[in-house]
Design a protein around this motif. Structure first.
Motif, PDB file in Angstrom:
ATOM      1  N   UNK A  18      -4.763   7.596   4.736  1.00  0.00           N
ATOM      2  CA  UNK A  18      -5.514   7.121   3.577  1.00  0.00           C
ATOM      3  C   UNK A  18      -4.503   6.514   2.611  1.00  0.00           C
ATOM      4  N   UNK A  19      -4.784   5.294   2.174  1.00  0.00           N
ATOM      5  CA  UNK A  19      -3.921   4.624   1.206  1.00  0.00           C
ATOM      6  C   UNK A  19      -4.553   4.685  -0.178  1.00  0.00           C
ATOM      7  N   UNK A  20      -3.711   4.714  -1.186  1.00  0.00           N
ATOM      8  CA  UNK A  20      -4.213   4.641  -2.555  1.00  0.00           C
ATOM      9  C   UNK A  20      -4.979   3.325  -2.728  1.00  0.00           C
ATOM     10  N   UNK A  21      -6.150   3.393  -3.357  1.00  0.00           N
ATOM     11  CA  UNK A  21      -6.969   2.202  -3.522  1.00  0.00           C
ATOM     12  C   UNK A  21      -8.089   2.099  -2.518  1.00  0.00           C
ATOM     13  N   UNK A  22      -8.062   2.961  -1.475  1.00  0.00           N
ATOM     14  CA  UNK A  22      -9.200   3.010  -0.569  1.00  0.00           C
ATOM     15  C   UNK A  22      -8.994   2.482   0.829  1.00  0.00           C
ATOM     16  N   UNK A  23      -7.915   1.752   1.096  1.00  0.00           N
ATOM     17  CA  UNK A  23      -7.680   1.242   2.445  1.00  0.00           C
ATOM     18  C   UNK A  23      -7.396   2.391   3.408  1.00  0.00           C
ATOM     19  N   UNK A  24      -7.752   2.186   4.678  1.00  0.00           N
ATOM     20  CA  UNK A  24      -7.545   3.191   5.714  1.00  0.00           C
ATOM     21  C   UNK A  24      -6.519   2.695   6.728  1.00  0.00           C
ATOM     22  N   UNK A  25      -5.910   3.660   7.459  1.00  0.00           N
ATOM     23  CA  UNK A  25      -4.917   3.284   8.448  1.00  0.00           C
ATOM     24  C   UNK A  25      -4.946   4.185   9.665  1.00  0.00           C
ATOM     25  N   UNK A  26      -4.479   3.644  10.786  1.00  0.00           N
ATOM     26  CA  UNK A  26      -4.320   4.409  12.018  1.00  0.00           C
ATOM     27  C   UNK A  26      -2.993   4.022  12.650  1.00  0.00           C
ATOM     28  N   UNK A  27      -2.209   5.025  13.038  1.00  0.00           N
ATOM     29  CA  UNK A  27      -0.906   4.790  13.662  1.00  0.00           C
ATOM     30  C   UNK A  27      -0.789   5.633  14.917  1.00  0.00           C
ATOM     31  N   UNK A  77       0.831  -1.210   0.000  1.00  0.00           N
ATOM     32  CA  UNK A  77       0.000   0.000   0.000  1.00  0.00           C
ATOM     33  C   UNK A  77       0.862   1.255   0.000  1.00  0.00           C
ATOM     34  N   UNK A  78       0.378   2.288  -0.690  1.00  0.00           N
ATOM     35  CA  UNK A  78       1.059   3.577  -0.730  1.00  0.00           C
ATOM     36  C   UNK A  78       0.211   4.617  -0.009  1.00  0.00           C
ATOM     37  N   UNK A  79       0.827   5.363   0.905  1.00  0.00           N
ATOM     38  CA  UNK A  79       0.115   6.417   1.621  1.00  0.00           C
ATOM     39  C   UNK A  79      -0.278   7.528   0.654  1.00  0.00           C
ATOM     40  N   UNK A  80      -1.537   7.909   0.718  1.00  0.00           N
ATOM     41  CA  UNK A  80      -2.062   8.966  -0.154  1.00  0.00           C
ATOM     42  C   UNK A  80      -2.266  10.271   0.606  1.00  0.00           C
ATOM     43  N   UNK A  81      -2.663  10.175   1.888  1.00  0.00           N
ATOM     44  CA  UNK A  81      -2.930  11.373   2.678  1.00  0.00           C
ATOM     45  C   UNK A  81      -2.780  11.056   4.154  1.00  0.00           C
ATOM     46  N   UNK A  82      -2.499  12.101   4.947  1.00  0.00           N
ATOM     47  CA  UNK A  82      -2.325  11.924   6.388  1.00  0.00           C
ATOM     48  C   UNK A  82      -3.071  13.020   7.140  1.00  0.00           C
ATOM     49  N   UNK A  83      -3.531  12.660   8.341  1.00  0.00           N
ATOM     50  CA  UNK A  83      -4.096  13.623   9.287  1.00  0.00           C
ATOM     51  C   UNK A  83      -3.404  13.372  10.616  1.00  0.00           C
ATOM     52  N   UNK A  84      -2.584  14.313  11.061  1.00  0.00           N
ATOM     53  CA  UNK A  84      -1.678  14.057  12.181  1.00  0.00           C
ATOM     54  C   UNK A  84      -1.889  15.034  13.334  1.00  0.00           C
TER      55      UNK A  84
END
Length: 383
Positions: free
Chosen positions: A247-256, A195-202
């Motif tokens: 937000x990952x390219x392709x629609x997957x979501x993430x939390x760190x 997965x490639x990161x597309x956007x971040x909210x930090x």
């Protein structure tokens, strides 16, 4: 086969000797070491039983015996030292982060690409066998990934009297917890999932805006107790912890979630990768275990065993089932991948290397830039 390669290590703090040990276990000749002073280099040479202590980094670069230089020095030195190594015609393995800024990182990527030299960044956590197993399973199943959640937790900077050069922005960079350990998580997620990161909210937090520094430097993870009169107060702007949505390219979501002020967590990287077929859960403090969650079948609790890890992980497992492999082994296996690439030369391999390249290192710098901007603007930032 690795004995035909000779390496030198720059840096005598916590991580430099770890590089030396990993290389020796692999069979690489480590000729010598350099440090900020000849005295420090000589002390490390004796402790590590090396052949040579270099009076300075330039003397190391002038040694024609050395094929590879490992950089285990403060972040602020990575960019200039990498440039020097490449100019000297030697392969380079650099500790993360690759540089202090993405602009520096781009320059290093271009410099490395213009040579026939191998250039890697030590994101060693890729090489826990269970992480390689997860990468293999995700690639073979080709299942849609819904989300990736996890964190990296440590406690070594919990108190305001805990100090290391990493807390200083001019030495470690504007980001600290995110850059120091968060990028390990980000690199690992990219490596295992693709997965490639597309956007971040930090949202970044500095718990201790003032720390009390010893009058004289200390090593990482040093537990020495100091008196109040031995300390001086300094302002700190770097992050102790951070919450990041992805937000990952392709629609997957993430939390760190990243923290270096979480009591009891010594070095805990976790992730849970949820796909349409299964969920994969890993914890670096129990690195020989992998939980594979199922809905319509019993979940799996997989213990590291080379008889069961026959794909990508197999070449990077050296001990039988029940014989645990841990943090030092990840260095050895990372270096195995890197030195295999050196020995292969320009021969086509048909796939990208498993170790992190300078391009991978640049990706993390670009994400870090976006994290800083997002925190400042309190908004989503697209890469």
């Amino acid at each position: 086969m690795y004995s035909s390669i000779t390496a030198g290590v720059a840096g005598t703090g916590f991580i430099g000797p770890v590089h030396v040990e990993g290389l020796r276990r692999l069979g690489v000749r480590v000729k010598g070491i350099s440090s900020a002073t000849l005295e420090l280099a000589e002390e490390a040479r004796q402790q590590l039983n090396l052949e040579h202590a270099y009076p300075n980094f330039e003397a190391m670069l002038e040694d024609d015996d050395l094929d590879v230089i490992h950089l285990a020095v403060p972040n602020v030195l990575h960019y200039p030292m990498v440039k020097q190594v490449l100019a000297a015609g030697k392969h380079v393995m650099c500790e993360k982060p690759l540089a202090m800024t993405s602009e520096q990182g781009k320059e290093l990527v271009e410099l490395a690409a213009a040579t026939n030299l191998k250039a890697g960044v030590n994101y060693n956590l890729r090489f826990y066998p269970m992480n390689l197993e997860v990468k293999d399973r995700l690639a073979s199943n080709d299942a849609r990934i819904f989300s990736v959640v996890g964190g990296y937790q440590q406690d070594w900077l919990l108190y305001d009297t805990d100090y290391n050069w990493r807390v200083l922005a001019d030495q470690g960079g504007a980001l600290r917890a995110v850059s120091d350990i968060g990028t390990h998580w980000l690199d690992l997620v990219h490596f295992t999932t693709g997965l490639e990161v597309e956007a971040v909210l930090a949202d970044l937090t500095t718990v201790h805006t003032t720390r009390r520094r010893p009058k004289g430097e200390v090593s990482s993870f040093n537990n020495e107790k100091l008196r109040d009169e031995d300390l001086e107060s300094i302002p700190v702007t770097t992050d102790d912890c951070a919450s990041i949505l992805l937000k990952f390219k392709g629609g997957a979501k993430g939390q760190l979630f990243v923290t270096q002020v979480s009591a009891g967590h010594k070095n805990r990287l976790t992730y849970d990768i949820a796909t349409q077929d299964a969920a994969y859960e890993f914890n670096s403090e129990r690195p020989n275990e992998l939980l594979v969650g199922r809905r319509d079948a019993p979940s799996e609790f997989l213990l590291k065993d080379p008889a069961l890890l026959t794909g990508l992980a197999s070449p990077y497992v050296n001990y039988p089932g029940g014989h645990n492999e841990g943090f030092p082994d990840t260095f050895k296996q990372c270096f195995r991948s890197f030195y295999n690439d050196i020995l292969a030369g320009d021969a086509p391999t048909g796939e990208p290397p498993h170790y992190a390249t300078f391009e991978d290192g640049l990706r993390e710098l670009v994400i870090c830039d976006a994290i800083i901007k997002s925190h400042e603007e309190q908004a989503w930032v697209y890469l």
